[in-house]
Design an enzyme around this catalytic site. Structure first.
Site, PDB file in Angstrom:
ATOM      1  CG  HIS A 167      99.930  60.797  49.175  1.00 14.91           C
ATOM      2  ND1 HIS A 167      99.215  60.688  50.338  1.00 14.91           N
ATOM      3  CD2 HIS A 167     101.207  60.914  49.505  1.00 14.91           C
ATOM      4  CE1 HIS A 167     100.235  60.954  51.406  1.00 14.91           C
ATOM      5  NE2 HIS A 167     101.434  60.928  50.769  1.00 14.91           N
ATOM      6  CG  ASP A 197      96.227  59.697  50.266  1.00 14.53           C
ATOM      7  OD1 ASP A 197      96.428  58.927  49.288  1.00 14.53           O
ATOM      8  OD2 ASP A 197      96.931  60.225  50.887  1.00 14.53           O
ATOM      9  CB  SER A 276     102.699  59.481  53.622  1.00 12.96           C
ATOM     10  OG  SER A 276     102.666  60.876  53.651  1.00 12.96           O
TER      11      SER A 276
END
Length: 324
Positions: A167, A197, A276
């Site tokens: 993402h 992801d 992230s």
């Protein structure tokens, strides 16, 4: 000569085969019997080792002088007291500081450029990045390239192969990574694993002394084990936060409900947008997982104590070579 990815066996997995529990039927990971990990010098242990060596040298010199000149004779109690005094009068780095020192050269800042996202989450992240840079929250983006997303990555092969979250780079027209020494380079996506992801990047230019992170199997990982997260929350960093593993085999559904992740490591080390794709490491600076999500039932998109990481077994398989 380039080194392949480094892997370490779990310290708790060193027990005999008869003592190991049966494999969890719900897990898609079947860890093989680990090999004994190779010993390597850890820079975070250097200060502690030097202090002990200095103490040992001083004590040894005193003993030698006493024996040669028939004078001072030290007992074991004297030696213990000298070592204890050295430890008490010198400030040693914390376990988290040593872990961060080991992993930091392998952590990179990842920025995706392209059309600016219009989602509420993207706007919240942009306001956070502006505040982190000392700008007004609603400051317009400069002309030219627009930062579509900012995240973190970790080098797992020293030829410039980097793990991050999908993402962070999805939809980006251009990706740039910034290495520990400040070198900035373009990068391309060479593999993806949407179910976890994850994205694998290849940097087009790398530092001469690039260091790849070592990875540790999560077999034997327990709630309460200490962990450290290193990344670029809101673009600030590299930043370090520490905590413990809060749970294992957790599931998480994205706020939009578009994706559900499973078999996650839950942790309480502070993480925010920008963390992230960064590494979650143990106290030896070895990567246990890739930070991928935070849980917050509000629209604030800030940390309230629950973060999730994809176990390194899943993450490394995105490169094409399961490590354990």
């Amino acid at each position: 000569m380039r080194r392949p990815a480094l892997y370490s066996s779990s310290p708790r997995a060193a027990q005999s085969a008869d003592d190991l529990p049966a494999a969890d039927a719900a897990s898609d990971i079947a860890p093989a019997a680990p090999a004994a990990p190779a010993q390597r010098w850890q820079p975070g242990r250097r200060s502690f080792a030097l202090l002990l060596l200095a103490s040992a040298g001083l004590i040894g010199g005193t003993l030698f002088y006493g024996q040669r000149h028939g004078g001072l004779s030290l007992t074991q109690k004297d030696i213990d007291a000298a070592v204890l005094r050295t430890l008490q009068t010198n400030t040693l780095p914390s376990a988290a500081a040593k872990a961060a020192e080991i992993i930091r050269p392998s952590v990179v800042r990842v920025v995706g450029y392209g059309p600016e996202k219009a989602t509420p989450e993207a706007k919240t992240e942009k306001r956070g990045r502006n505040l982190a840079k000392g700008k007004p929250p609603e400051a317009p983006a400069p002309p030219g390239e627009v930062e579509r997303g900012v995240g973190t990555g970790v080098v797992i092969i020293d030829k410039g192969v980097i793990l991050t979250n999908l993402h962070v780079v999805a939809g980006a027209e251009k990706i740039k990574v910034t290495f520990y020494d400040g070198l900035e380079a373009d990068a391309t996506i060479i593999n993806v694993q949407p179910e976890n992801d994850l994205a694998v990047l290849q940097a087009k230019k790398i530092p001469d002394d690039l260091i790849a992170a070592s990875m540790r199997s999560t077999d034997g990982l327990q709630s309460g084990d200490q962990v450290v997260a290193v990344g670029f929350p809101f673009g600030i960093g590299p930043s370090v936060s520490s905590g413990v593993v809060s749970g294992l085999k957790r599931a998480f559904r994205s706020p939009e409900g578009k994706q559900e992740l499973s078999n996650l490591i839950q942790f309480d080390a502070a993480a925010n947008p920008g963390n992230s794709g960064g590494p979650l490491v143990n106290m030896d600076g070895e990567v246990l997982g890739i930070v991928t999500a935070i849980l917050n039932p509000t629209q604030a998109r800030t940390f309230i104590g629950i973060g999730f990481a994809v176990p390194i077994e899943n993450a490394a398989s995105a490169v094409g070579t399961p490590p354990f």
